[in-house]
Design a protein around this motif. Structure first.
Motif, PDB file in Angstrom:
ATOM      1  N   LYS A  73     -15.397  -6.519  18.828  1.00 49.99           N
ATOM      2  CA  LYS A  73     -14.939  -7.817  19.731  1.00 49.99           C
ATOM      3  C   LYS A  73     -14.192  -8.016  20.393  1.00 49.99           C
ATOM      4  CE  LYS A  73     -17.724 -10.138  16.419  1.00 49.99           C
ATOM      5  NZ  LYS A  73     -17.309 -11.496  15.527  1.00 49.99           N
ATOM      6  N   ASP A  74     -13.082  -7.559  20.227  1.00 46.33           N
ATOM      7  CA  ASP A  74     -11.290  -7.853  20.960  1.00 46.33           C
ATOM      8  C   ASP A  74     -11.563  -7.285  21.860  1.00 46.33           C
ATOM      9  OD1 ASP A  74     -11.553  -4.890  19.823  1.00 46.33           O
ATOM     10  OD2 ASP A  74     -10.161  -4.549  20.539  1.00 46.33           O
ATOM     11  N   LEU A  92     -13.146 -10.476  23.714  1.00 46.59           N
ATOM     12  CA  LEU A  92     -12.765 -11.372  23.869  1.00 46.59           C
ATOM     13  C   LEU A  92     -11.156 -11.223  24.492  1.00 46.59           C
ATOM     14  CD1 LEU A  92     -14.931 -12.711  20.519  1.00 46.59           C
ATOM     15  CD2 LEU A  92     -15.745 -12.985  23.471  1.00 46.59           C
ATOM     16  N   HIS A  93     -10.262 -10.207  24.244  1.00 45.08           N
ATOM     17  CA  HIS A  93      -9.258  -9.910  24.276  1.00 45.08           C
ATOM     18  C   HIS A  93      -9.030  -9.124  25.778  1.00 45.08           C
ATOM     19  CE1 HIS A  93      -8.319 -10.510  20.049  1.00 45.08           C
ATOM     20  NE2 HIS A  93      -8.108 -11.591  19.734  1.00 45.08           N
ATOM     21  N   ASN A  94      -9.708  -9.312  26.191  1.00 47.71           N
ATOM     22  CA  ASN A  94      -9.432  -8.238  27.752  1.00 47.71           C
ATOM     23  C   ASN A  94      -9.028  -9.767  29.099  1.00 47.71           C
ATOM     24  OD1 ASN A  94     -10.293  -7.238  30.600  1.00 47.71           O
ATOM     25  ND2 ASN A  94     -10.942  -6.470  29.409  1.00 47.71           N
ATOM     26  N   ARG A  95      -8.398  -9.033  29.105  1.00 50.98           N
ATOM     27  CA  ARG A  95      -7.460 -10.299  30.494  1.00 50.98           C
ATOM     28  C   ARG A  95      -9.075 -10.743  31.402  1.00 50.98           C
ATOM     29  NH1 ARG A  95      -3.007  -6.566  33.643  1.00 50.98           N
ATOM     30  NH2 ARG A  95      -3.110  -5.650  31.545  1.00 50.98           N
ATOM     31  N   TYR A 110     -11.148 -11.506  30.802  1.00 49.88           N
ATOM     32  CA  TYR A 110     -12.146 -12.648  30.121  1.00 49.88           C
ATOM     33  C   TYR A 110     -12.028 -14.195  30.349  1.00 49.88           C
ATOM     34  CZ  TYR A 110     -15.066 -14.499  26.355  1.00 49.88           C
ATOM     35  OH  TYR A 110     -16.194 -15.324  25.882  1.00 49.88           O
ATOM     36  N   ARG A 111     -12.746 -14.870  31.033  1.00 47.68           N
ATOM     37  CA  ARG A 111     -12.693 -16.032  30.881  1.00 47.68           C
ATOM     38  C   ARG A 111     -12.755 -16.279  30.095  1.00 47.68           C
ATOM     39  NH1 ARG A 111      -7.447 -16.159  33.628  1.00 47.68           N
ATOM     40  NH2 ARG A 111      -7.724 -14.183  35.417  1.00 47.68           N
ATOM     41  N   PRO A 112     -12.245 -17.586  29.222  1.00 48.49           N
ATOM     42  CA  PRO A 112     -12.574 -18.807  27.877  1.00 48.49           C
ATOM     43  C   PRO A 112     -13.682 -19.713  28.449  1.00 48.49           C
ATOM     44  CG  PRO A 112     -10.743 -18.140  27.601  1.00 48.49           C
ATOM     45  CD  PRO A 112     -11.132 -17.239  28.780  1.00 48.49           C
ATOM     46  N   ARG A 130      -7.013   4.167  23.105  1.00 55.90           N
ATOM     47  CA  ARG A 130      -6.704   2.995  22.320  1.00 55.90           C
ATOM     48  C   ARG A 130      -7.156   3.296  21.021  1.00 55.90           C
ATOM     49  NH1 ARG A 130     -11.081  -0.824  20.461  1.00 55.90           N
ATOM     50  NH2 ARG A 130      -9.963  -2.581  21.145  1.00 55.90           N
ATOM     51  N   ASN A 152       1.883   1.721  25.343  1.00 55.28           N
ATOM     52  CA  ASN A 152       0.632   0.343  25.351  1.00 55.28           C
ATOM     53  C   ASN A 152      -0.596   1.204  25.814  1.00 55.28           C
ATOM     54  OD1 ASN A 152      -0.637  -1.509  25.584  1.00 55.28           O
ATOM     55  ND2 ASN A 152       0.170  -2.148  27.019  1.00 55.28           N
ATOM     56  N   GLU A 187      -3.981  -0.315  27.844  1.00 58.17           N
ATOM     57  CA  GLU A 187      -3.939   0.219  28.470  1.00 58.17           C
ATOM     58  C   GLU A 187      -4.887   1.168  29.466  1.00 58.17           C
ATOM     59  OE1 GLU A 187      -3.468  -3.201  30.458  1.00 58.17           O
ATOM     60  OE2 GLU A 187      -3.897  -3.794  28.572  1.00 58.17           O
TER      61      GLU A 187
END
Length: 478
Positions: free
Chosen positions: A122-123, A126-129, A131-133, A354, A403, A406
């Motif tokens: 999920k991360d 949903l935490h991807n830059r 991704y536009r909520p 990652r 990081n 990335e």
């Protein structure tokens, strides 16, 4: 003209010439034509092509520390030839991939079934830059997010085309594909007639039909505009070209405004409602109210009109989460999940840094791998292990450790080669391929693509900003 390669070391697949020196079937007629063609003739045609490109202004911008420099797009007059069977595999594989990615994008902005099923962490989504909520729950015409996609392919063997990356945001290069074809038809009409090359000139018409198809309900004669950031953008030539070919307006953000739940274009006859925007501006700069407040390129309030269905954007906001290089790893599973099919085109082996095991493997083998930023593009800020120095690898390892999420890594691929006119002779140079996939009511690919070529001997980097060029791609009829 007999062609002898200087780089026949058995490592790279030669698309034109087999191991025994004979021409591969797709190239047989072209080889016969070359056998009767003096090299001086090809040199003259290359000069004519350069003059034509200069007269038409077929350029791109290269940005560096000193600002932007406008350059003529390097063009090679030796075509790349694909058989009908080879193209059928490419076409069906690209269509399958883009359909699945559009289904994925619809899902992650709605029920998120693939995340709940545990097929993708999920991360990563949903935490991807990218991704536009803000787009969650927004229904788009035909559930299409990427209306224009560019799928980058590499070839490593007779029947092996691999997907290197997906481009679902604002892919460029189609104008070069079309101008390359126009130039080749003007310079070499005889080979075209003899080889029965399939046409690609319908691309602007198909694109326009797809843009009409995604207009908001009630738009019987939709107004379509191409939104450009302006003439300093690296792809501005393409923005102008596509607007002219489709017969629609080219607009900048200052030409458009939001009022009463719609987007309007300023004209000499007063405001005109806009139904579809083919945008060539990144998400962050589209709406200073919703995203980057310092942007002067976008349209204040645009997101609210998109959310209410008053205007359709091609490509949609938030589609970048589908072509993120971390998501790329999961595209085969995305195809299986939504379509119940095995991927027609395979991915390149991919390492997600990652993951501790992948990260350690990559750090131990940097000299053999290509390492890229997850959000990078254009061949910039990546490490090509076999071409790097020990100091460069050490510096890059520090960046990775700072990081890890990335970065991704891939093996150094043995990209295929095609004959290319360099200096005063023909020589093999490495190539990739970018077919353009159009989605609206249907998903289609015109029978051609942008072939990018690494003009420097031994180079594997095909980007024009990094010393690469382009060539025409000939798909043969049955």
């Amino acid at each position: 003209m007999f062609i002898s390669w200087a780089m026949r070391d058995g490592v790279f697949f030669d698309e034109m010439t087999a191991e025994d020196g004979s021409s591969r079937p797709a190239y047989a007629q072209l080889q016969a034509w070359l056998d009767d063609t003096p090299i001086e003739y090809l040199r003259r045609k290359r000069d004519e092509a350069d003059a034509l490109f200069r007269r038409l202004g077929i350029t791109f911008f290269v940005y560096g520390e000193g600002g932007g420099v406008e350059r003529l797009i390097p063009f090679d007059i030796m075509p790349r030839v694909l058989s009908s069977a080879e193209w059928n595999t490419i076409e069906s594989g690209c269509i399958q991939r883009v359909r699945a990615l559009n289904m994925f994008l619809y899902d992650v902005y709605h029920d998120q079934e693939i995340l709940e099923a545990g097929k993708i962490p999920k991360d990563i989504v949903l935490h991807n830059r990218a991704y536009r909520p803000e787009m969650a729950g927004v229904d788009l015409p035909h559930q299409v997010y990427s209306h224009i996609a560019g799928i980058d392919l590499v070839r490593t063997g007779p029947d092996e085309f691999l997907v290197l990356e997906d481009n679902l945001r604002t892919p460029s290069g189609v104008s070069y594909m079309l101008e390359n074809r126009e130039t080749m038809m003007r310079l070499f009409p005889e080979p075209f007639a003899e080889l029965n090359v399939r046409p690609i000139g319908s691309y602007p018409d198909i694109l326009l039909q797809n843009l009409w198809a995604i207009a908001p309900a009630g738009s019987s004669e939709p107004t379509i505009v191409v939104l450009t950031p302006g003439n300093l953008n690296s792809a501005y030539f393409e923005h102008v070209f596509l607007a002219e070919e489709m017969g629609v307006e080219l607009a900048e953000g200052q030409d458009l405004f939001v009022d009463d739940g719609h987007v309007w274009m300023r004209t000499t006859e007063g405001p005109k409602k806009v139904d579809v925007i083919y945008r060539r501006i990144d998400d962050d700069f589209l709406d200073p109210v919703a995203f980057n407040p310092e942007s002067t390129l976008g349209i204040p309030g645009l997101l609210s009109v998109v959310r209410s269905g008053g205007v359709t954007l091609a490509n949609a906001i938030g589609g970048g989460v589908g072509d993120d290089k971390a998501i790329y790893t999961y595209v085969p599973e995305i195809i299986r999940f939504y379509m119940g099919e095995e991927p027609i085109l395979s991915n390149v082996t991919n390492y997600l840094l990652r993951d501790p095991k992948d990260r350690q493997y990559v750090l131990d083998h940097l000299e053999d791998l290509v390492v890229k930023e997850v959000h990078g593009s254009g061949g910039h800020r990546m490490l090509i292990g076999p071409k790097s120095t020990k100091r460069e690898r050490e510096d890059y390892a520090k960046r990775i450790l700072a990081n890890p999420a990335e970065f991704i890594a891939q093996p150094t691929l043995a990209l295929s080669t095609c004959p290319t006119l360099v200096d005063d002779d023909l020589a093999p140079r490495h190539v990739d391929l970018r077919p353009f996939v159009l989605s609206g009511e249907t998903t289609t690919v015109v029978p051609g693509a942008l072939t990018r070529v690494a003009l420097r001997e031994g180079s594997l980097v095909v980007n024009s900003s990094q010393g690469g060029g382009t060539k025409d791609t000939w798909v043969l009829s049955e």
